[in-house]
Motif scaffolding. Sequence first.
Motif, PDB file in Angstrom:
ATOM      1  N   UNK A 302       0.821  -1.208   0.000  1.00  0.00           N
ATOM      2  CA  UNK A 302       0.000   0.000   0.000  1.00  0.00           C
ATOM      3  C   UNK A 302       0.858   1.262   0.000  1.00  0.00           C
ATOM      4  N   UNK A 303       1.953   1.221   0.751  1.00  0.00           N
ATOM      5  CA  UNK A 303       2.861   2.384   0.722  1.00  0.00           C
ATOM      6  C   UNK A 303       3.447   2.567  -0.673  1.00  0.00           C
ATOM      7  N   UNK A 304       3.785   1.427  -1.305  1.00  0.00           N
ATOM      8  CA  UNK A 304       4.344   1.482  -2.651  1.00  0.00           C
ATOM      9  C   UNK A 304       3.355   2.148  -3.610  1.00  0.00           C
ATOM     10  N   UNK A 305       2.091   1.710  -3.547  1.00  0.00           N
ATOM     11  CA  UNK A 305       1.070   2.300  -4.402  1.00  0.00           C
ATOM     12  C   UNK A 305       0.840   3.764  -4.043  1.00  0.00           C
ATOM     13  N   UNK A 306       0.883   4.066  -2.733  1.00  0.00           N
ATOM     14  CA  UNK A 306       0.642   5.439  -2.290  1.00  0.00           C
ATOM     15  C   UNK A 306       1.737   6.376  -2.783  1.00  0.00           C
ATOM     16  N   UNK A 308       3.539   5.972  -5.409  1.00  0.00           N
ATOM     17  CA  UNK A 308       3.337   6.149  -6.845  1.00  0.00           C
ATOM     18  C   UNK A 308       2.214   7.134  -7.116  1.00  0.00           C
ATOM     19  N   UNK A 309       1.144   6.994  -6.341  1.00  0.00           N
ATOM     20  CA  UNK A 309       0.021   7.907  -6.516  1.00  0.00           C
ATOM     21  C   UNK A 309       0.425   9.338  -6.195  1.00  0.00           C
ATOM     22  N   UNK A 310       1.195   9.522  -5.119  1.00  0.00           N
ATOM     23  CA  UNK A 310       1.653  10.866  -4.769  1.00  0.00           C
ATOM     24  C   UNK A 310       2.525  11.443  -5.878  1.00  0.00           C
ATOM     25  N   UNK A 316       0.894  15.342 -12.286  1.00  0.00           N
ATOM     26  CA  UNK A 316      -0.308  15.928 -12.865  1.00  0.00           C
ATOM     27  C   UNK A 316      -0.401  17.419 -12.565  1.00  0.00           C
ATOM     28  N   UNK A 317      -0.025  17.801 -11.345  1.00  0.00           N
ATOM     29  CA  UNK A 317      -0.058  19.220 -10.990  1.00  0.00           C
ATOM     30  C   UNK A 317       0.941  20.005 -11.831  1.00  0.00           C
ATOM     31  N   UNK A 318       2.137  19.412 -12.023  1.00  0.00           N
ATOM     32  CA  UNK A 318       3.127  20.068 -12.870  1.00  0.00           C
ATOM     33  C   UNK A 318       2.617  20.185 -14.303  1.00  0.00           C
ATOM     34  N   UNK A 319       1.967  19.107 -14.780  1.00  0.00           N
ATOM     35  CA  UNK A 319       1.414  19.135 -16.129  1.00  0.00           C
ATOM     36  C   UNK A 319       0.313  20.181 -16.251  1.00  0.00           C
ATOM     37  N   UNK A 320      -0.439  20.341 -15.154  1.00  0.00           N
ATOM     38  CA  UNK A 320      -1.485  21.354 -15.177  1.00  0.00           C
ATOM     39  C   UNK A 320      -0.876  22.744 -15.326  1.00  0.00           C
ATOM     40  N   UNK A 321       0.191  23.001 -14.555  1.00  0.00           N
ATOM     41  CA  UNK A 321       0.859  24.291 -14.682  1.00  0.00           C
ATOM     42  C   UNK A 321       1.431  24.479 -16.085  1.00  0.00           C
ATOM     43  N   UNK A 322       2.005  23.375 -16.609  1.00  0.00           N
ATOM     44  CA  UNK A 322       2.537  23.430 -17.972  1.00  0.00           C
ATOM     45  C   UNK A 322       1.423  23.681 -18.969  1.00  0.00           C
ATOM     46  N   UNK A 323       0.261  23.044 -18.730  1.00  0.00           N
ATOM     47  CA  UNK A 323      -0.880  23.231 -19.621  1.00  0.00           C
ATOM     48  C   UNK A 323      -1.337  24.678 -19.630  1.00  0.00           C
ATOM     49  N   UNK A 663      -7.051  10.696 -10.892  1.00  0.00           N
ATOM     50  CA  UNK A 663      -5.682  10.628 -11.408  1.00  0.00           C
ATOM     51  C   UNK A 663      -5.233   9.178 -11.403  1.00  0.00           C
ATOM     52  N   UNK A 664      -4.956   8.628 -12.553  1.00  0.00           N
ATOM     53  CA  UNK A 664      -4.496   7.243 -12.636  1.00  0.00           C
ATOM     54  C   UNK A 664      -3.041   7.160 -12.214  1.00  0.00           C
ATOM     55  N   UNK A 665      -2.722   6.175 -11.410  1.00  0.00           N
ATOM     56  CA  UNK A 665      -1.325   5.945 -11.049  1.00  0.00           C
ATOM     57  C   UNK A 665      -0.558   5.405 -12.235  1.00  0.00           C
ATOM     58  N   UNK A 666       0.788   5.486 -12.165  1.00  0.00           N
ATOM     59  CA  UNK A 666       1.605   4.955 -13.255  1.00  0.00           C
ATOM     60  C   UNK A 666       2.176   3.600 -12.904  1.00  0.00           C
ATOM     61  N   UNK A 667       1.493   2.867 -12.003  1.00  0.00           N
ATOM     62  CA  UNK A 667       1.952   1.529 -11.629  1.00  0.00           C
ATOM     63  C   UNK A 667       1.628   0.528 -12.693  1.00  0.00           C
ATOM     64  N   UNK A 668       2.235  -0.680 -12.519  1.00  0.00           N
ATOM     65  CA  UNK A 668       2.019  -1.717 -13.522  1.00  0.00           C
ATOM     66  C   UNK A 668       0.760  -2.467 -13.217  1.00  0.00           C
TER      67      UNK A 668
END
Length: 668
Positions: A302-306, A308-310, A316-323, A663-668
Amino acid sequence: MNKFAILCLDHDSVIVERLRHDLSQYATLFDIFCTDSLHEAEEAVAYLEQTQQQVALVICGNNHMQFKGVEFLIKLDRSEHTRDARKILLNDNLAIETIMSAVNEGRLDHCLAKPWRTKELLKVTTKELTTYLLNDPNSDWLSYSSILDQNRILKAHIDRKMSHYRAGFINDYHNVDDKALANQVIEALYEFFSDNDETRACRTYSTNHLLTKEGQPNRFLWFIAEGEVALYKTSEDNQQHEVIRYHSGHIVGGMSFVTGENSFSTAITLSKTKVIKLDRALFAKVMHTKSDLLPLFTNLLLRHFNRRLQGSIKTKLQLQQTLVSLESAHQQLIEREKMAVLGQLVAGVAHELNNPVAAILRGSDTLKKSVPHVLRSSLRPEQYQQGIKIMDQAMLNTPISTANARKAAKQIEYKVTDRNLAKKLVQLGLNDPNELDSYISSLGSDLKKTVQEWEHFYQTGNILRSINVCALRIADMVKSLKSYARQDEEATFSVDIHEGIEDTLVIFENRLKRHSVIKQYAKIPNITCQPIALQQVWTNLVSNALDALPDDNSGELIITTEFKPKEFPSSIVVTFHDNGHGIPDEIQNKIFELNYTTKSEGNFGLGIGLSVCQQIIKQHGGDIHVKSELGKYSKMLVVLPINTEQHIQNTNRFNEKISNHFINGNGQ
């Protein structure tokens, strides 16, 4: 000596022996004491207390006159040692009130009538012993599952384990950092496989070893003990891009291993890497054998997934600023494109403005001379009124062509015997045979002089008409330029699409006058849109068409509009068809790409015209298509829904609130 005991008593020794026989299947795990008197039963209870054996069950007969079993059971309830024992009464009389009192007070758990059936006794005994056992949290419940209620015991065992797991999961690990928790899991796994690793779960890989492949099934879970692993994603142009790197203590393949989905990314070792590789069967075996590892692993996963999600949220926030930055830059590019168009058009529009302005100036000079003649005319009242009528007609009517004027003059020349006079009469609109005969007969020799006076009236009206036409022409040009040059408003309006096209054609008139423009407008309803944005589309399409037309003045631009009420949604189609040099097939797929241009250096165009057009049209929920044949024609088709307002609002709302979307995580 067993931990638990069963006590049976009745005044009838035959019943006691039958109880001993019927309960014999419990003797392996429960000591069974049988007595036929209350005194012996009390001694047995004292003995069990002395040996610290727990009384799990008491089965007691009852005879209201000779053997008061109910009172004995009530007495047991007063002792701490026997208070929790389950109690069954064997009743052979009608002492209902005493029995009901004991049941209501919780001192009696079950009542069986004599004679009983063995199957019924065993069912009740199993139930009561199981209940007693499960109330003892320190007992090894599973060891009793062979003779008691197995389903209840297994469920209680699982619930206890899960309760312990949940308590441990929440309380035991929240103060442990990620690295320490990962080391605990890895150390526990190495310890498990230290004596037996038949499946070679503990492995060492060299550099560039493939662990998972994007889009392929994955059956394994990798714990990285040492080394480094990189995850790669494939972009739309089929290029691999590194998205993240994992080191000791991280998990590879977690998402696909848990969900059974295909791998989200490709995992490759970047150095010599030690891993612990588990498939599902081996993972289940480890977790079943080392149950204390399950909360550790779950916490780590769960920490691993968390994490990744963080990381994904931050990205995503950086991409939003870039957008936001890109949107601002994009708007600037659009304005530059508009200004580039405007800059090229200004010279042509200025030239077009010179003509009506010069005509107004010339007309005003002429008016200075003709107006005094009109005001000081020596004509008789009826002739003066005819002059006013001629002036009014000159202000309204379009002058006839020279050829038609010459033809009409020839038809009346024989009546006035003066070619120039005949031409003037035609110009004044006095060439109707009946009216002409009336003027000739009434004016006689004064006809020529009177016509000369009427010429001042005609000239005044004609000049006023010319000034009005020129002024309207200037106003149309200025309106079109102002409409094109101003900043676009995000608000939508219901407009006639033809008005925007006509405004665009006005600012291109200097170039269009060398070619033929055919407008085939259908009757279409107003559409809800951003009209200034669409006007930029029309401007780019007309400009491109003009650039493609031949230089020998044989160019033809056909603008067609159609209404498609039966389409879903109802839409209109605007087509710009030119007979220019056409677009090669290999280029047709590129013309909508950003920065792609076929214009020579120094010519108008930033290479974003059609790209911007496509984006504006798609924002309106429409589409744009190209059809062309090299050397023959090009056709641009713009499809727009009648009501684009909702689509525009949804697009704007999405751009404003993109960070609040899932926001989708980038996990496998």
